[in-house]
Motif scaffolding. Structure first.
Motif, PDB file in Angstrom:
ATOM      1  N   SER A  59      -6.298   1.022  10.785  1.00  0.00           N
ATOM      2  CA  SER A  59      -5.474   2.209  10.541  1.00  0.00           C
ATOM      3  C   SER A  59      -4.713   2.042   9.237  1.00  0.00           C
ATOM      4  N   VAL A  60      -4.361   3.175   8.632  1.00  0.00           N
ATOM      5  CA  VAL A  60      -3.604   3.192   7.381  1.00  0.00           C
ATOM      6  C   VAL A  60      -2.276   3.870   7.686  1.00  0.00           C
ATOM      7  N   GLU A  61      -1.199   3.184   7.322  1.00  0.00           N
ATOM      8  CA  GLU A  61       0.131   3.701   7.624  1.00  0.00           C
ATOM      9  C   GLU A  61       0.765   4.266   6.361  1.00  0.00           C
ATOM     10  N   LEU A  62       1.081   5.539   6.418  1.00  0.00           N
ATOM     11  CA  LEU A  62       1.704   6.227   5.290  1.00  0.00           C
ATOM     12  C   LEU A  62       3.175   5.849   5.167  1.00  0.00           C
TER      13      LEU A  62
ATOM     14  N   GLU B 292       3.748   4.729  -3.723  1.00  0.00           N
ATOM     15  CA  GLU B 292       3.829   3.370  -3.184  1.00  0.00           C
ATOM     16  C   GLU B 292       2.573   3.092  -2.353  1.00  0.00           C
ATOM     17  N   PRO B 293       2.052   1.846  -2.377  1.00  0.00           N
ATOM     18  CA  PRO B 293       0.814   1.567  -1.621  1.00  0.00           C
ATOM     19  C   PRO B 293       0.996   1.720  -0.112  1.00  0.00           C
ATOM     20  N   MET B 294      -0.095   2.106   0.532  1.00  0.00           N
ATOM     21  CA  MET B 294      -0.116   2.275   1.989  1.00  0.00           C
ATOM     22  C   MET B 294      -0.449   0.931   2.641  1.00  0.00           C
ATOM     23  N   ASP B 295      -0.014   0.753   3.888  1.00  0.00           N
ATOM     24  CA  ASP B 295      -0.345  -0.452   4.640  1.00  0.00           C
ATOM     25  C   ASP B 295      -1.658  -0.240   5.381  1.00  0.00           C
ATOM     26  N   VAL B 296      -2.546  -1.230   5.320  1.00  0.00           N
ATOM     27  CA  VAL B 296      -3.805  -1.205   6.069  1.00  0.00           C
ATOM     28  C   VAL B 296      -3.644  -2.203   7.211  1.00  0.00           C
ATOM     29  N   LEU B 297      -3.763  -1.695   8.435  1.00  0.00           N
ATOM     30  CA  LEU B 297      -3.544  -2.504   9.632  1.00  0.00           C
ATOM     31  C   LEU B 297      -4.843  -2.643  10.411  1.00  0.00           C
ATOM     32  N   VAL B 298      -5.095  -3.838  10.926  1.00  0.00           N
ATOM     33  CA  VAL B 298      -6.215  -4.069  11.844  1.00  0.00           C
ATOM     34  C   VAL B 298      -5.608  -4.512  13.157  1.00  0.00           C
ATOM     35  N   ASN B 299      -5.843  -3.718  14.196  1.00  0.00           N
ATOM     36  CA  ASN B 299      -5.261  -3.952  15.515  1.00  0.00           C
ATOM     37  C   ASN B 299      -3.747  -4.156  15.424  1.00  0.00           C
ATOM     38  N   GLY B 300      -3.102  -3.414  14.530  1.00  0.00           N
ATOM     39  CA  GLY B 300      -1.653  -3.456  14.408  1.00  0.00           C
ATOM     40  C   GLY B 300      -1.109  -4.524  13.482  1.00  0.00           C
ATOM     41  N   PHE B 301      -1.961  -5.366  12.878  1.00  0.00           N
ATOM     42  CA  PHE B 301      -1.514  -6.427  11.985  1.00  0.00           C
ATOM     43  C   PHE B 301      -1.854  -6.061  10.543  1.00  0.00           C
ATOM     44  N   LEU B 302      -0.873  -6.229   9.665  1.00  0.00           N
ATOM     45  CA  LEU B 302      -1.060  -5.910   8.256  1.00  0.00           C
ATOM     46  C   LEU B 302      -2.050  -6.878   7.626  1.00  0.00           C
TER      47      LEU B 302
ATOM     48  N   ALA C 111      -3.809  -5.638   4.438  1.00  0.00           N
ATOM     49  CA  ALA C 111      -3.973  -5.239   3.034  1.00  0.00           C
ATOM     50  C   ALA C 111      -3.071  -4.057   2.731  1.00  0.00           C
ATOM     51  N   ARG C 112      -3.011  -3.729   1.443  1.00  0.00           N
ATOM     52  CA  ARG C 112      -2.324  -2.526   0.971  1.00  0.00           C
ATOM     53  C   ARG C 112      -3.279  -1.791   0.032  1.00  0.00           C
ATOM     54  N   GLY C 113      -3.123  -0.495  -0.074  1.00  0.00           N
ATOM     55  CA  GLY C 113      -4.026   0.254  -0.932  1.00  0.00           C
ATOM     56  C   GLY C 113      -3.491   1.619  -1.277  1.00  0.00           C
ATOM     57  N   GLU C 114      -4.277   2.346  -2.067  1.00  0.00           N
ATOM     58  CA  GLU C 114      -3.899   3.690  -2.499  1.00  0.00           C
ATOM     59  C   GLU C 114      -4.901   4.702  -1.957  1.00  0.00           C
TER      60      GLU C 114
ATOM     61  N   PHE D 218     -10.535  11.761   2.923  1.00  0.00           N
ATOM     62  CA  PHE D 218      -9.589  10.759   2.466  1.00  0.00           C
ATOM     63  C   PHE D 218     -10.171   9.374   2.676  1.00  0.00           C
ATOM     64  N   GLY D 219      -9.820   8.482   1.786  1.00  0.00           N
ATOM     65  CA  GLY D 219     -10.188   7.077   1.893  1.00  0.00           C
ATOM     66  C   GLY D 219      -9.054   6.250   1.340  1.00  0.00           C
ATOM     67  N   ILE D 220      -9.240   4.943   1.319  1.00  0.00           N
ATOM     68  CA  ILE D 220      -8.220   4.074   0.761  1.00  0.00           C
ATOM     69  C   ILE D 220      -8.889   3.011  -0.092  1.00  0.00           C
ATOM     70  N   ARG D 221      -8.390   2.828  -1.291  1.00  0.00           N
ATOM     71  CA  ARG D 221      -8.871   1.778  -2.194  1.00  0.00           C
ATOM     72  C   ARG D 221      -7.924   0.606  -2.029  1.00  0.00           C
ATOM     73  N   LEU D 222      -8.450  -0.529  -1.609  1.00  0.00           N
ATOM     74  CA  LEU D 222      -7.612  -1.703  -1.386  1.00  0.00           C
ATOM     75  C   LEU D 222      -7.165  -2.279  -2.720  1.00  0.00           C
TER      76      LEU D 222
END
Length: 159
Positions: free
Chosen positions: A88-91, A118-128, A130-133, A141-145
């Motif tokens: 998931s990506v957290e805005l 500001e970069p978004m947080d990329v979470l896997v099973n609730g754990f951070l 990566a960050r991306g735009e 929509f997508g996210i570039r890490l």
């Protein structure tokens, strides 16, 4: 007026009945083994030994050192490649009171804890991880890490 019925078998209360002990079970197993031995001797087979209770002992091969290792040529990561995870990506986040939450309607604006760009947080099973735009790819929509969280940083955040 109550009528009395006479029966030849005595009525016993299950709560007052004697508990079944190990001797009762041993007698029942011995009786069963005698019946099996009688039918087995009639068929010409050897009777079961009483020490195993009629069960046969399983035969296993000897364990070899390193037998728990995967076969040569297979990758250990193959074991986990098909396990699904939630990405998931957290805005952003915010805390609001319930009365404010109930007042939200279509068109309401909720202030988040992130700034624009500001970069978004990329979470896997609730754990951070990566960050991306945010990017737009084929009207989706997508996210570039832009930053991957190091394993040591991930471990530090868990504690």
């Amino acid at each position: 007026m109550m009528s009395e019925e006479s029966t030849d078998t005595p009525q016993t209360d299950p709560a007052q009945a004697a508990p079944v002990g190990e001797d009762d079970w041993a007698e029942a197993f011995a009786e069963e083994q005698q019946q099996q031995a009688g039918s087995a001797s009639a068929e010409g087979a050897a009777p079961e030994t009483p020490s195993t209770g009629g069960a046969k002992r399983a035969a296993f091969g000897a364990l070899k050192p390193g037998s728990a290792e995967p076969p040569e040529g297979s990758d250990r990561l193959d074991l986990v490649m098909d396990i699904p995870v939630t990405l998931s990506v957290e805005l952003g986040r915010t805390k609001i009171q319930i009365k404010e939450l109930l007042q939200l309607a279509q068109g309401s604006v909720v202030d988040l804890d992130r700034l624009a760009g500001e970069p978004m947080d990329v979470l896997v099973n609730g754990f951070l991880i990566a960050r991306g735009e945010v990017v737009m790819v084929n009207d989706k929509f997508g996210i570039r890490l832009t930053d991957i969280v190091s394993p040591s940083e991930r471990a530090r955040r868990l504690t």
